[in-house]
Design an enzyme around this catalytic site. Structure first.
Site, PDB file in Angstrom:
ATOM      1  N   LYS A 126      22.582  13.905  -7.741  1.00 60.39           N
ATOM      2  CA  LYS A 126      23.751  15.109  -8.375  1.00 60.39           C
ATOM      3  C   LYS A 126      24.851  15.354  -7.279  1.00 60.39           C
ATOM      4  CE  LYS A 126      23.899  18.950 -10.544  1.00 60.39           C
ATOM      5  NZ  LYS A 126      23.404  18.934 -12.359  1.00 60.39           N
ATOM      6  N   ASP A 166      28.689  19.472 -14.598  1.00 58.54           N
ATOM      7  CA  ASP A 166      27.851  20.543 -14.751  1.00 58.54           C
ATOM      8  C   ASP A 166      28.607  21.695 -14.182  1.00 58.54           C
ATOM      9  OD1 ASP A 166      24.823  21.341 -13.546  1.00 58.54           O
ATOM     10  OD2 ASP A 166      26.568  22.580 -11.863  1.00 58.54           O
TER      11      ASP A 166
HETATM   12  P1  NDP Z   1      30.131  26.556 -17.170  1.00 56.19           P
HETATM   13  O1  NDP Z   1      31.239  25.644 -15.775  1.00 56.19           O
HETATM   14  O2  NDP Z   1      30.492  25.512 -18.286  1.00 56.19           O
HETATM   15  O3  NDP Z   1      29.699  27.498 -17.061  1.00 56.19           O
HETATM   16  C1  NDP Z   1      29.321  28.314 -16.122  1.00 56.19           C
HETATM   17  C2  NDP Z   1      29.114  30.006 -16.270  1.00 56.19           C
HETATM   18  O4  NDP Z   1      28.211  30.182 -16.037  1.00 56.19           O
HETATM   19  C3  NDP Z   1      30.825  30.758 -16.943  1.00 56.19           C
HETATM   20  O5  NDP Z   1      30.220  31.435 -17.599  1.00 56.19           O
HETATM   21  C4  NDP Z   1      30.228  31.337 -15.063  1.00 56.19           C
HETATM   22  O6  NDP Z   1      31.644  32.113 -15.432  1.00 56.19           O
HETATM   23  C5  NDP Z   1      29.398  31.206 -14.729  1.00 56.19           C
HETATM   24  N1  NDP Z   1      29.031  30.981 -13.369  1.00 56.19           N
HETATM   25  C6  NDP Z   1      28.521  30.427 -12.845  1.00 56.19           C
HETATM   26  N2  NDP Z   1      28.752  30.138 -11.232  1.00 56.19           N
HETATM   27  C7  NDP Z   1      28.281  31.925 -11.696  1.00 56.19           C
HETATM   28  C8  NDP Z   1      28.173  33.153 -10.685  1.00 56.19           C
HETATM   29  N3  NDP Z   1      27.698  31.771  -9.533  1.00 56.19           N
HETATM   30  N4  NDP Z   1      27.837  34.124 -10.527  1.00 56.19           N
HETATM   31  C9  NDP Z   1      28.140  34.379 -11.861  1.00 56.19           C
HETATM   32  N5  NDP Z   1      28.239  33.803 -13.469  1.00 56.19           N
HETATM   33  C10 NDP Z   1      28.499  32.298 -12.213  1.00 56.19           C
HETATM   34  O7  NDP Z   1      28.416  25.418 -16.475  1.00 56.19           O
HETATM   35  P2  NDP Z   1      27.080  25.061 -17.718  1.00 56.19           P
HETATM   36  O8  NDP Z   1      27.256  25.796 -18.932  1.00 56.19           O
HETATM   37  O9  NDP Z   1      27.413  23.773 -17.691  1.00 56.19           O
HETATM   38  O10 NDP Z   1      26.278  25.323 -16.250  1.00 56.19           O
HETATM   39  C11 NDP Z   1      25.325  26.206 -16.472  1.00 56.19           C
HETATM   40  C12 NDP Z   1      24.007  25.801 -15.719  1.00 56.19           C
HETATM   41  O11 NDP Z   1      23.494  25.613 -16.603  1.00 56.19           O
HETATM   42  C13 NDP Z   1      24.088  25.531 -14.524  1.00 56.19           C
HETATM   43  O12 NDP Z   1      23.397  25.734 -13.598  1.00 56.19           O
HETATM   44  C14 NDP Z   1      23.788  24.340 -14.462  1.00 56.19           C
HETATM   45  O13 NDP Z   1      23.997  23.408 -13.439  1.00 56.19           O
HETATM   46  C15 NDP Z   1      23.002  24.273 -16.101  1.00 56.19           C
HETATM   47  N6  NDP Z   1      22.924  22.697 -16.757  1.00 56.19           N
HETATM   48  C16 NDP Z   1      24.592  22.266 -17.429  1.00 56.19           C
HETATM   49  C17 NDP Z   1      23.820  21.324 -18.225  1.00 56.19           C
HETATM   50  C18 NDP Z   1      25.539  21.486 -18.774  1.00 56.19           C
HETATM   51  O14 NDP Z   1      25.883  19.563 -19.322  1.00 56.19           O
HETATM   52  N7  NDP Z   1      26.597  21.041 -18.553  1.00 56.19           N
HETATM   53  C19 NDP Z   1      23.064  20.406 -18.330  1.00 56.19           C
HETATM   54  C20 NDP Z   1      21.581  21.406 -18.018  1.00 56.19           C
HETATM   55  C21 NDP Z   1      21.502  22.308 -16.909  1.00 56.19           C
HETATM   56  P3  NDP Z   1      32.866  31.697 -14.270  1.00 56.19           P
HETATM   57  O15 NDP Z   1      33.564  30.735 -15.447  1.00 56.19           O
HETATM   58  O16 NDP Z   1      33.357  32.942 -14.588  1.00 56.19           O
HETATM   59  O17 NDP Z   1      32.691  31.195 -12.848  1.00 56.19           O
HETATM   60  O1  2IT Z   2      21.463  19.805 -14.660  1.00 59.42           O
HETATM   61  C1  2IT Z   2      21.789  19.214 -15.759  1.00 59.42           C
HETATM   62  O2  2IT Z   2      21.048  18.194 -16.255  1.00 59.42           O
HETATM   63  C2  2IT Z   2      23.327  18.562 -16.302  1.00 59.42           C
HETATM   64  N1  2IT Z   2      24.101  19.166 -15.397  1.00 59.42           N
HETATM   65  C3  2IT Z   2      23.688  16.924 -16.949  1.00 59.42           C
HETATM   66  C4  2IT Z   2      23.201  15.750 -15.838  1.00 59.42           C
HETATM   67  C5  2IT Z   2      23.970  14.748 -17.040  1.00 59.42           C
HETATM   68  O3  2IT Z   2      23.824  13.632 -16.198  1.00 59.42           O
HETATM   69  O4  2IT Z   2      24.210  14.609 -18.341  1.00 59.42           O
END
Ligand code: NDP
Ligand code: 2IT
Length: 444
Positions: A126, A166
């Site tokens: 990561k 992420d």
């Molecule tokens: P994005 O940046 O696309 O979206 C994140 C969302 O969560 C936004 O709405 C953001 O609001 C909100 N957010 C982030 N940090 C905070 C905080 N500290 N407090 C309140 N709201 C918060 O990220 P993803 O959707 O990609 O990721 C979301 C979660 O999923 C994370 O935990 C990530 O690690 C996990 N994840 C993502 C994957 C992926 O493929 N993208 C795969 C597996 C897990 P704002 O825009 O206002 O900050």
């Molecule tokens: O938390 C996660 O699994 C991710 N942000 C996606 C990682 C990836 O390599 O697609």
């Protein structure tokens, strides 16, 4: 003292001020207790747990870039290459002001087991930076991404370490980083996933984490005599994972009624309008107040609150520790039957315990959100064979992977006498494969 307790104490003592990393290690090792105790002498002699909780490599670097006013800004970049026992390091890059080494280590540690659960050959890693893309111009984001990749490019490659998106890292950032990697290394290779479709990305990667979350939720409900149809769903977040979780939930006949960002949350009793949400978040990069302004049925509330809404299923899809004990109590009191984590470690340890004790089916993030990284691995396969598969082909593989993950963790929980404890099942199933590969490869 038991081996598990010794290692937990050692992690806390040797990694001060890294509470999220301690939390992730505790959650995993506590539920591995039965497995470790059955093989304690061998594991102890090999120092298997000490090796598991110590990253193979941690890279921390300076990221200088120039803002639109001509001012030089300096951020810190991180890449933690945690474990390569079963494949090249794989995991996303988080761009958020809260990023520090402890957060990247918790995410990298979780990623080891998640990637193992996918059944695909990917190790755990990561990275990221405390850079905040919010409010920056495209040129500033490009300047940051280029500087970040100038340093990171020394440590990654299609067969060594393959980062992805992420929080804060989406298609735009991956594009700028890919361009810079290519320029510096002179290699057109699958060094990043989540790429645009015009330069080696995979169909369905954008949707994969959210869709995968719903595929595993549906399978779990089915195996417990229920399904998503007609269920009211509370979702947090309004980013990549939340948007496509909402979309797939609707396709499966569920009704998601909430979403949130870091400033507030939406309650829309008629069901979230996903096209409107996409326009606001993916195109305009605006706040959720615009959603409420554009939709009569929606209420906007400042701050935190999605878990206070009456729902059957809760899908936390924003960030770590966003669902605490009080939230868990509210969910149980409102009759929630299932919590499945789209984000990484969104539920605190005491909240998880409370939900499980009160009969709520709970699937941890390392299983429930594994569809994203699994589809990243499918993107790597397509890049290696220089072909692209259709949306249906990738989506079909994703569905199979998520169904298999559920059965693996369900079977592991049953085998070790913890039927229905999907946290233990996921940790055990993920761990056994990695431990076996580490043992087979000797002390490295
Ligand atoms: P994005 O940046 O696309 O979206 C994140 C969302 O969560 C936004 O709405 C953001 O609001 C909100 N957010 C982030 N940090 C905070 C905080 N500290 N407090 C309140 N709201 C918060 O990220 P993803 O959707 O990609 O990721 C979301 C979660 O999923 C994370 O935990 C990530 O690690 C996990 N994840 C993502 C994957 C992926 O493929 N993208 C795969 C597996 C897990 P704002 O825009 O206002 O900050
Ligand atoms: O938390 C996660 O699994 C991710 N942000 C996606 C990682 C990836 O390599 O697609």
């Amino acid at each position: 003292m038991s081996y598990v307790d010794e290692v937990i104490d050692m992690v806390v003592a040797k990694n001060p001020a890294q509470p999220e990393f301690h939390q992730a290690v505790k959650e995993v090792l506590e539920s591995l207790r039965v497995v470790i105790e059955a093989n304690e002498e061998t594991y102890r002699k090999e120092a298997l747990l000490e090796r598991l909780v110590n990253p193979e490599r941690q890279i921390i670097f300076r990221v200088p870039w120039v803002d639109d006013k001509g001012q030089v800004q300096v951020n810190t970049g991180y890449r933690v290459q945690f474990n390569s026992a079963i494949g090249p390091y794989k995991g996303g890059l988080r761009l958020h002001p809260s990023v520090n080494i402890g957060i990247i280590k918790f995410l990298g540690f979780e990623q080891i087991f998640k990637n193992s659960l996918t059944g695909l050959p990917i190790g755990g890693g990561k990275g990221g930076s405390d850079f905040d893309p919010k409010g920056k111009s495209d040129r500033e984001v490009m300047a940051f991404c280029q500087s970040f990749m100038t340093e990171l490019s020394k440590y990654i490659g299609a067969d060594t370490d393959v980062p992805a998106g992420d929080i804060g890292t989406g298609a735009r950032e991956i594009g700028y980083m890919f361009g810079q990697y290519k320029k510096i290394r002179g290699l057109y290779e699958g060094v990043l996933t989540g790429k645009g479709l015009s330069y080696g990305g995979s169909l369905a990667r954008t949707e994969a984490t959210g869709y995968g979350l719903l595929y595993i939720t549906e399978e779990m409900l089915k195996c417990n005599g229920s399904d998503i149809k007609g269920k009211t769903i509370a979702v947090s977040g309004a980013g990549n994972v939340a948007i496509y979780a909402i979309q797939k939930a609707q396709q499966l006949g569920g009704k998601p009624v909430t979403c949130s960002d870091s400033t507030g949350w939406i309650y829309d009793p008629e069901g979230i309008d996903v096209e409107l949400l996409k326009e606001i978040k993916e195109v305009k990069r605006a706040r959720l107040t615009e959603y409420a302004a554009a939709r009569k049925s929606a209420e906007y509330h400042e701050g935190k609150g999605v878990w206070s809404v009456k729902c059957d299923i809760a899908l936390p899809c924003a960030t770590q520790n966003e669902l605490n004990l009080d939230d868990a109590k509210a969910l149980v009191a409102n009759g929630c039957i299932a919590v499945c984590e789209g984000a990484n470690m969104p539920t605190t340890l005491d909240a998880t315990e409370y939900l499980q004790k009160n009969g709520v089916w709970f699937i941890p993030g390392k299983a429930a959100n594994a569809g994203g990284v699994a589809t990243s691995a499918l993107e790597m396969s397509q890049n290696s064979e220089r072909l692209s598969w259709t949306f249906e082909e990738v989506d079909g593989k994703l569905q199979n992977i998520m169904v298999n993950i559920f059965h693996n963790l369900d079977d592991a929980a049953k085998k070790y006498g913890m039927e229905g404890n999907y946290v233990a099942g996921a940790n055990i199933a993920g761990f056994l494969k990695v431990a076996d590969a580490m043992t087979a490869q000797g002390i490295v």
